[in-house]
Design a protein around this motif. Structure first.
Motif, PDB file in Angstrom:
ATOM      1  N   ARG A  77       0.825  -1.219   0.000  1.00  0.00           N
ATOM      2  CA  ARG A  77       0.000   0.000   0.000  1.00  0.00           C
ATOM      3  C   ARG A  77       0.855   1.264   0.000  1.00  0.00           C
ATOM      4  N   ALA A  78       1.906   1.273   0.831  1.00  0.00           N
ATOM      5  CA  ALA A  78       2.709   2.490   0.986  1.00  0.00           C
ATOM      6  C   ALA A  78       3.495   2.835  -0.274  1.00  0.00           C
ATOM      7  N   PHE A  79       3.961   1.803  -0.980  1.00  0.00           N
ATOM      8  CA  PHE A  79       4.840   2.054  -2.127  1.00  0.00           C
ATOM      9  C   PHE A  79       4.264   1.586  -3.457  1.00  0.00           C
ATOM     10  N   ASP A  80       2.970   1.219  -3.429  1.00  0.00           N
ATOM     11  CA  ASP A  80       2.293   0.811  -4.657  1.00  0.00           C
ATOM     12  C   ASP A  80       3.061  -0.300  -5.376  1.00  0.00           C
ATOM     13  N   LEU A  81       3.405  -1.341  -4.633  1.00  0.00           N
ATOM     14  CA  LEU A  81       4.204  -2.445  -5.177  1.00  0.00           C
ATOM     15  C   LEU A  81       3.306  -3.512  -5.798  1.00  0.00           C
ATOM     16  N   PRO A  82       3.742  -4.130  -6.884  1.00  0.00           N
ATOM     17  CA  PRO A  82       3.012  -5.288  -7.418  1.00  0.00           C
ATOM     18  C   PRO A  82       3.114  -6.457  -6.435  1.00  0.00           C
ATOM     19  N   GLU A  83       2.019  -7.154  -6.216  1.00  0.00           N
ATOM     20  CA  GLU A  83       2.030  -8.263  -5.259  1.00  0.00           C
ATOM     21  C   GLU A  83       3.062  -9.318  -5.614  1.00  0.00           C
ATOM     22  N   LYS A  84       3.201  -9.614  -6.909  1.00  0.00           N
ATOM     23  CA  LYS A  84       4.112 -10.675  -7.335  1.00  0.00           C
ATOM     24  C   LYS A  84       5.580 -10.342  -7.041  1.00  0.00           C
ATOM     25  N   LYS A  85       5.849  -9.078  -6.733  1.00  0.00           N
ATOM     26  CA  LYS A  85       7.217  -8.666  -6.429  1.00  0.00           C
ATOM     27  C   LYS A  85       7.562  -8.866  -4.954  1.00  0.00           C
ATOM     28  N   THR A  86       6.572  -9.174  -4.142  1.00  0.00           N
ATOM     29  CA  THR A  86       6.777  -9.268  -2.687  1.00  0.00           C
ATOM     30  C   THR A  86       6.663 -10.711  -2.217  1.00  0.00           C
ATOM     31  N   ARG A  87       7.288 -10.972  -1.079  1.00  0.00           N
ATOM     32  CA  ARG A  87       7.274 -12.322  -0.504  1.00  0.00           C
ATOM     33  C   ARG A  87       7.440 -12.229   1.005  1.00  0.00           C
ATOM     34  N   VAL A  88       6.810 -13.120   1.752  1.00  0.00           N
ATOM     35  CA  VAL A  88       6.997 -13.208   3.201  1.00  0.00           C
ATOM     36  C   VAL A  88       7.979 -14.346   3.489  1.00  0.00           C
ATOM     37  N   ILE A  89       9.061 -14.017   4.161  1.00  0.00           N
ATOM     38  CA  ILE A  89      10.011 -15.031   4.643  1.00  0.00           C
ATOM     39  C   ILE A  89      10.293 -14.691   6.105  1.00  0.00           C
ATOM     40  N   PRO A  90       9.875 -15.537   7.037  1.00  0.00           N
ATOM     41  CA  PRO A  90      10.004 -15.211   8.462  1.00  0.00           C
ATOM     42  C   PRO A  90      11.436 -15.353   8.972  1.00  0.00           C
ATOM     43  N   ASN A  91      11.655 -14.838  10.165  1.00  0.00           N
ATOM     44  CA  ASN A  91      12.914 -15.086  10.856  1.00  0.00           C
ATOM     45  C   ASN A  91      13.051 -16.579  11.124  1.00  0.00           C
ATOM     46  N   VAL A  92      14.254 -17.024  11.430  1.00  0.00           N
ATOM     47  CA  VAL A  92      14.496 -18.465  11.506  1.00  0.00           C
ATOM     48  C   VAL A  92      15.142 -18.882  12.830  1.00  0.00           C
TER      49      VAL A  92
END
Length: 356
Positions: free
Chosen positions: A140-155
């Motif tokens: 929302r803040a940077f108007d990013l395409p969804e396909k460009k983003t990914r969730v990878i949690p801490n490990v």
């Protein structure tokens, strides 16, 4: 590389990356504790002083880009804001793929930083966040395409962080009284970590004549302030501030309780590690902690509520059954723990996408 969640993530996941990925660590200002630790472990670490001060400098970006080319770096993975401002433009200048890793929850930045982050995220091949909520916030803040983003949690590295059967023997090795209720916090000594709240609550526990020893593990710019506060509250004998402890695992494994009073967290690595060691957790009710523990965890308190915090800690010291309740809640999340081998495989797949 200071001791922190982003640095620990990089050090841990890199050990499990599948072929053909061969990680190289680049420090832009100084090696720091983690850089030196990685060097001693035989990892490839380079110190390029391209960012000697806080002021952004174009010459440093050009020098870093030339180094990427000379070393034939195929992909750049950047994990903190300051490193983003050098690594992303240098990668683009060198014609190298790049990944921007947002290691904190997303909050409105100062206008010039918002503008910079908008530019950096546009020029990154992928943007990685620690949680789905942060991913949505950045879209929302940077108007990013969804396909460009990914969730990878801490490990968490299961080879390091696990339940120790004989905690008494471990405490003797660490020179800690086996019979004292041991409370631990692992966090930088900075204002966002809300250590003054912890000290005030510990003072109340002492007034109630509850026996405990608390360890504030970490370093930071607020050390002098916190040491002064500890002295004023007459907590010198029951609250220790031993700095960064490396390796950390034995100190977490020796605890009876892990506490986290932060006002803001990306995703607390110390909480994940404490859970992996099967230590009960009490934490502030903020986005990063809820993302790990869930809304129903019985050990959550408002970061501004000393009363809630105090009551939870008092129950933990007095009631073995309550500690078991906390553990039961944490055990229900065990199948979702982000173990390093699994996350490294996912990260390797993302690297391959960028390079294809």
């Amino acid at each position: 590389m200071p001791v922190g969640g982003a640095e620990d993530f990089a050090a841990t996941v890199s050990r499990y990356l599948p072929p053909p990925f061969d990680p190289v660590f680049v420090c832009l200002r100084e090696l720091g504790v983690m850089g030196e630790e990685l060097q001693r472990a035989g990892r490839e670490v380079h110190l390029l002083r391209v960012a000697p001060g806080k002021r952004w400098n174009i010459a440093g970006i050009v020098r870093l880009a030339r180094w990427f080319c000379a070393e034939r770096i195929a992909l750049v993975h950047s994990q903190t804001y300051n490193s983003h401002t050098y690594a992303i433009p240098a990668a683009r200048l060198a014609g190298v793929g790049c990944l921007l890793h947002q290691q904190k929850t997303f909050e409105a930045l100062r206008p010039h930083r918002m503008l910079m982050m908008r530019w950096l995220t546009r020029f990154s091949d992928r943007v990685v966040t620690l949680s789905e909520r942060t991913r949505r916030d950045m879209i929302r803040a940077f108007d990013l395409p969804e396909k460009k983003t990914r969730v990878i949690p801490n490990v968490v590295d299961p080879a390091e962080f696990f339940l120790v059967k004989d905690r008494t023997a471990l405490r003797r090795e660490l020179k800690v009284d086996p019979d004292t209720f041991l409370i631990g916090s692992v966090a930088s000594l900075s204002s966002v970590k809300n250590h003054p709240a912890t000290l005030r609550v510990l003072r109340r526990l002492k007034d109630e004549q509850l026996r405990f020893l608390a360890l504030l593990l970490g370093e930071g710019k607020d050390r002098s302030l916190l040491e002064s506060m500890r002295k004023d509250l007459e907590l010198d004998r029951c609250v220790l501030m031993p700095g960064n402890k490396r390796p950390l695992a034995p100190w977490l494994q020796a605890l009876d309780l892990v506490v986290n009073a932060s006002r803001s967290e990306g995703q607390s690595l110390a909480l994940l590690q404490g859970i992996a060691c099967q230590i009960p957790v009490v934490a502030s009710r903020i986005e990063g902690n809820i993302a790990i523990l869930g809304h129903e965890h019985p050990g959550l308190f408002g970061p501004d509520s000393l009363e809630e915090y105090y009551l939870l800690l008092a129950r933990c010291i007095r009631e073995d059954t309550f500690r078991k309740e906390l553990l039961a809640s944490q055990d229900r999340l065990s199948h979702e723990w982000p173990l390093a081998p699994r996350v490294a495989k996912e990260l390797g797949e993302l690297y391959a996408e960028i390079g294809s």
